[in-house]
Design an enzyme around this catalytic site. Structure first.
Site, PDB file in Angstrom:
ATOM      1  N   CYS A   1      41.361  33.144  32.342  1.00  0.00           N
ATOM      2  CA  CYS A   1      41.863  33.277  33.704  1.00  0.00           C
ATOM      3  C   CYS A   1      43.281  32.720  33.661  1.00  0.00           C
ATOM      4  O   CYS A   1      43.459  31.507  33.545  1.00  0.00           O
ATOM      5  CB  CYS A   1      41.019  32.520  34.717  1.00  0.00           C
ATOM      6  SG  CYS A   1      41.755  32.588  36.371  1.00  0.00           S
TER       7      CYS A   1
ATOM      8  N   SER B   1      40.835  29.154  36.843  1.00  0.00           N
ATOM      9  CA  SER B   1      39.629  28.857  36.069  1.00  0.00           C
ATOM     10  C   SER B   1      38.490  29.815  36.398  1.00  0.00           C
ATOM     11  O   SER B   1      37.328  29.466  36.212  1.00  0.00           O
ATOM     12  CB  SER B   1      39.184  27.419  36.355  1.00  0.00           C
ATOM     13  OG  SER B   1      38.957  27.276  37.747  1.00  0.00           O
TER      14      SER B   1
HETATM   15 FE    FE Z   1      40.914  31.649  38.312  1.00  0.00          FE
END
Ligand code: FE
Length: 223
Positions: free
Chosen positions: A126, A130
Protein backbone atom coordinates in the site's frame (compact mmCIF):
# COMPACT_ATOMS: atom_id res chain seq x y z
CA UNK A 1 -22.02 9.49 31.06
CA UNK A 2 -19.59 6.71 31.41
CA UNK A 3 -20.84 3.23 32.26
CA UNK A 4 -17.87 2.62 34.51
CA UNK A 5 -19.32 0.97 37.65
CA UNK A 6 -17.09 3.22 39.76
CA UNK A 7 -18.53 6.34 38.20
CA UNK A 8 -21.29 6.99 40.74
CA UNK A 9 -18.96 7.60 43.65
CA UNK A 10 -16.46 9.77 41.80
CA UNK A 11 -16.74 13.01 39.98
CA UNK A 12 -16.98 12.67 36.23
CA UNK A 13 -13.41 13.48 35.32
CA UNK A 14 -12.00 11.08 37.81
CA UNK A 15 -14.13 8.16 36.63
CA UNK A 16 -13.27 9.03 33.06
CA UNK A 17 -9.55 8.97 33.70
CA UNK A 18 -9.86 5.75 35.64
CA UNK A 19 -11.34 3.98 32.60
CA UNK A 20 -8.56 5.31 30.39
CA UNK A 21 -5.93 4.08 32.83
CA UNK A 22 -7.36 0.58 32.68
CA UNK A 23 -7.09 0.57 28.91
CA UNK A 24 -3.65 2.14 28.96
CA UNK A 25 -2.38 -0.48 31.32
CA UNK A 26 -3.46 -3.13 28.83
CA UNK A 27 -2.22 -1.43 25.69
CA UNK A 28 1.12 0.04 26.71
CA UNK A 29 4.05 -1.44 28.54
CA UNK A 30 4.55 1.72 30.54
CA UNK A 31 8.22 1.83 29.56
CA UNK A 32 7.70 4.60 27.05
CA UNK A 33 5.34 7.53 26.61
CA UNK A 34 2.53 7.01 24.05
CA UNK A 35 3.17 8.38 20.56
CA UNK A 36 1.14 11.25 19.08
CA UNK A 37 -1.06 8.77 17.21
CA UNK A 38 -1.63 6.75 20.37
CA UNK A 39 -2.63 9.90 22.25
CA UNK A 40 -5.00 10.75 19.38
CA UNK A 41 -6.48 7.26 19.53
CA UNK A 42 -6.98 7.48 23.29
CA UNK A 43 -8.68 10.86 22.96
CA UNK A 44 -11.00 9.64 20.21
CA UNK A 45 -11.81 6.43 22.06
CA UNK A 46 -12.59 8.27 25.28
CA UNK A 47 -14.85 10.65 23.40
CA UNK A 48 -16.73 7.78 21.75
CA UNK A 49 -17.27 6.20 25.18
CA UNK A 50 -18.33 9.50 26.72
CA UNK A 51 -20.83 10.23 23.93
CA UNK A 52 -22.21 6.70 24.24
CA UNK A 53 -21.39 5.84 20.61
CA UNK A 54 -19.67 2.62 21.71
CA UNK A 55 -19.08 1.01 25.09
CA UNK A 56 -15.74 -0.33 26.36
CA UNK A 57 -17.26 -3.83 26.27
CA UNK A 58 -18.17 -3.45 22.60
CA UNK A 59 -14.68 -2.24 21.78
CA UNK A 60 -13.07 -5.14 23.59
CA UNK A 61 -15.36 -7.55 21.76
CA UNK A 62 -14.18 -6.08 18.43
CA UNK A 63 -10.53 -6.32 19.47
CA UNK A 64 -10.99 -9.98 20.35
CA UNK A 65 -12.79 -10.55 17.03
CA UNK A 66 -9.98 -8.91 15.02
CA UNK A 67 -7.20 -10.56 17.01
CA UNK A 68 -8.68 -13.89 15.95
CA UNK A 69 -8.09 -13.04 12.29
CA UNK A 70 -4.71 -14.46 11.30
CA UNK A 71 -2.93 -15.56 8.10
CA UNK A 72 -4.26 -19.07 8.83
CA UNK A 73 -7.53 -17.91 7.28
CA UNK A 74 -5.82 -16.90 4.05
CA UNK A 75 -3.84 -20.15 4.06
CA UNK A 76 -7.05 -22.20 4.13
CA UNK A 77 -8.31 -20.26 1.13
CA UNK A 78 -5.08 -20.78 -0.83
CA UNK A 79 -4.98 -24.50 -0.04
CA UNK A 80 -8.54 -24.94 -1.25
CA UNK A 81 -7.72 -23.01 -4.43
CA UNK A 82 -4.75 -25.32 -5.03
CA UNK A 83 -6.86 -28.48 -4.85
CA UNK A 84 -10.11 -27.24 -6.36
CA UNK A 85 -9.84 -25.45 -9.74
CA UNK A 86 -13.57 -24.60 -9.78
CA UNK A 87 -13.24 -22.96 -6.35
CA UNK A 88 -10.21 -21.02 -7.59
CA UNK A 89 -12.14 -19.80 -10.64
CA UNK A 90 -15.02 -18.62 -8.46
CA UNK A 91 -12.56 -17.07 -6.02
CA UNK A 92 -11.04 -14.94 -8.76
CA UNK A 93 -14.52 -13.83 -9.83
CA UNK A 94 -16.06 -13.03 -6.44
CA UNK A 95 -13.73 -13.47 -3.51
CA UNK A 96 -15.99 -12.58 -0.60
CA UNK A 97 -18.91 -14.72 -1.76
CA UNK A 98 -16.65 -17.67 -2.55
CA UNK A 99 -14.78 -17.79 0.77
CA UNK A 100 -18.17 -17.81 2.51
CA UNK A 101 -18.36 -21.41 1.22
CA UNK A 102 -15.57 -22.15 3.73
CA UNK A 103 -17.46 -20.34 6.50
CA UNK A 104 -15.09 -17.37 6.24
CA UNK A 105 -16.57 -13.91 6.70
CA UNK A 106 -14.45 -11.54 4.60
CA UNK A 107 -17.04 -8.81 4.22
CA UNK A 108 -15.67 -5.29 4.09
CA UNK A 109 -13.43 -3.73 1.50
CA UNK A 110 -13.39 -5.82 -1.68
CA UNK A 111 -10.66 -8.45 -1.96
CA UNK A 112 -9.20 -9.71 -5.22
CA UNK A 113 -7.19 -12.93 -5.53
CA UNK A 114 -4.12 -12.67 -7.76
CA UNK A 115 -2.75 -15.98 -8.93
CA UNK A 116 0.98 -16.40 -9.33
CA UNK A 117 2.10 -18.49 -12.29
CA UNK A 118 5.48 -19.86 -13.38
CA UNK A 119 5.93 -16.64 -15.38
CA UNK A 120 4.15 -14.01 -13.25
CA UNK A 121 4.73 -13.12 -9.60
CA UNK A 122 2.61 -10.57 -7.72
CA UNK A 123 3.77 -8.43 -4.80
CA UNK A 124 1.31 -6.37 -2.79
CA UNK A 125 1.90 -3.09 -1.02
CA UNK A 126 0.00 0.00 0.00
CA UNK A 127 1.99 2.97 -1.24
CA UNK A 128 -0.19 5.44 0.68
CA UNK A 129 -0.53 3.83 4.10
CA UNK A 130 -1.29 0.32 5.33
CA UNK A 131 -4.29 -1.08 3.41
CA UNK A 132 -4.23 -4.85 3.72
CA UNK A 133 -6.72 -7.72 3.38
CA UNK A 134 -7.15 -7.86 7.16
CA UNK A 135 -10.27 -10.04 7.02
CA UNK A 136 -8.14 -12.93 5.74
CA UNK A 137 -4.59 -12.07 6.93
CA UNK A 138 -5.18 -10.21 10.19
CA UNK A 139 -3.12 -7.17 11.07
CA UNK A 140 -0.30 -6.20 8.71
CA UNK A 141 3.32 -6.61 9.88
CA UNK A 142 5.19 -3.45 10.85
CA UNK A 143 7.49 -3.56 7.83
CA UNK A 144 4.44 -3.58 5.54
CA UNK A 145 3.32 -0.27 7.03
CA UNK A 146 6.83 1.17 7.02
CA UNK A 147 7.95 3.90 4.68
CA UNK A 148 10.93 1.95 3.37
CA UNK A 149 8.94 -1.03 2.07
CA UNK A 150 6.20 1.14 0.60
CA UNK A 151 8.67 3.38 -1.21
CA UNK A 152 11.17 0.76 -2.38
CA UNK A 153 8.96 -2.11 -3.50
CA UNK A 154 7.43 -0.09 -6.33
CA UNK A 155 10.86 1.05 -7.55
CA UNK A 156 13.04 -2.03 -7.10
CA UNK A 157 10.78 -4.98 -6.30
CA UNK A 158 13.43 -7.61 -7.04
CA UNK A 159 15.84 -6.03 -4.59
CA UNK A 160 13.13 -5.93 -1.90
CA UNK A 161 12.23 -9.55 -2.61
CA UNK A 162 15.91 -10.36 -2.28
CA UNK A 163 15.92 -8.85 1.19
CA UNK A 164 13.21 -11.37 2.06
CA UNK A 165 15.35 -14.15 0.62
CA UNK A 166 13.09 -14.48 -2.39
CA UNK A 167 15.03 -14.73 -5.65
CA UNK A 168 13.07 -15.24 -8.85
CA UNK A 169 14.45 -16.06 -12.29
CA UNK A 170 14.63 -13.15 -14.73
CA UNK A 171 12.07 -14.99 -16.84
CA UNK A 172 9.45 -14.35 -14.16
CA UNK A 173 7.67 -11.02 -14.45
CA UNK A 174 7.33 -9.29 -11.08
CA UNK A 175 4.16 -7.21 -10.85
CA UNK A 176 3.64 -4.85 -7.90
CA UNK A 177 0.03 -4.04 -7.04
CA UNK A 178 -1.24 -1.33 -4.74
CA UNK A 179 -3.90 -1.92 -2.12
CA UNK A 180 -6.41 0.87 -1.61
CA UNK A 181 -9.15 1.67 0.87
CA UNK A 182 -11.76 0.00 -1.36
CA UNK A 183 -9.81 -2.85 -2.85
CA UNK A 184 -7.24 -5.23 -1.39
CA UNK A 185 -5.27 -8.06 -2.94
CA UNK A 186 -4.44 -11.55 -1.73
CA UNK A 187 -1.72 -13.37 -3.61
CA UNK A 188 -2.30 -17.04 -4.43
CA UNK A 189 1.27 -18.35 -4.34
CA UNK A 190 2.44 -21.12 -6.62
CA UNK A 191 1.79 -24.57 -5.26
CA UNK A 192 5.20 -26.05 -4.43
CA UNK A 193 6.44 -29.10 -6.27
CA UNK A 194 6.27 -32.40 -4.44
CA UNK A 195 2.93 -31.65 -2.82
CA UNK A 196 0.82 -33.94 -4.97
CA UNK A 197 -1.57 -35.94 -2.85
CA UNK A 198 -1.08 -33.83 0.29
CA UNK A 199 -4.16 -33.09 2.36
CA UNK A 200 -5.68 -29.65 2.27
CA UNK A 201 -4.70 -29.07 5.91
CA UNK A 202 -1.09 -30.05 5.23
CA UNK A 203 -1.04 -27.80 2.19
CA UNK A 204 -2.38 -24.88 4.23
CA UNK A 205 0.57 -25.28 6.60
CA UNK A 206 2.89 -24.47 3.67
CA UNK A 207 1.17 -21.16 2.95
CA UNK A 208 2.94 -18.36 4.79
CA UNK A 209 1.73 -14.83 5.39
CA UNK A 210 4.62 -13.49 3.30
CA UNK A 211 3.71 -15.76 0.40
CA UNK A 212 0.21 -14.23 0.37
CA UNK A 213 1.70 -10.72 0.34
CA UNK A 214 4.08 -11.84 -2.37
CA UNK A 215 7.40 -11.13 -0.68
CA UNK A 216 7.87 -14.86 -0.13
CA UNK A 217 7.00 -18.21 -1.66
CA UNK A 218 5.00 -21.07 -0.21
CA UNK A 219 7.18 -23.42 1.84
CA UNK A 220 8.35 -26.69 0.36
CA UNK A 221 7.18 -29.84 2.07
CA UNK A 222 9.73 -31.29 4.51
CA UNK A 223 11.38 -34.64 4.10
FE1 FE B 1 -3.49 2.15 2.82
Amino acid sequence: MTQDPHAHDHDHDHAHTHGADDFLAEMFDGDRPPSDFEVLEIALRELLFEKGVITPAELKEKIVEWDAKTPAIGARIVARAWVDPAFKARLKQDFIETVAELGIDARGPDIVALENTPTLHHVVCCTLCSCYPRAVLGMPPDWYKGREYRARVVVEPRAVLGDFGTVLPESVEVRVVDNTAENRYLVLPLRPQGTEGMSEADLAALVTRDSMIGVGLAKRPQG
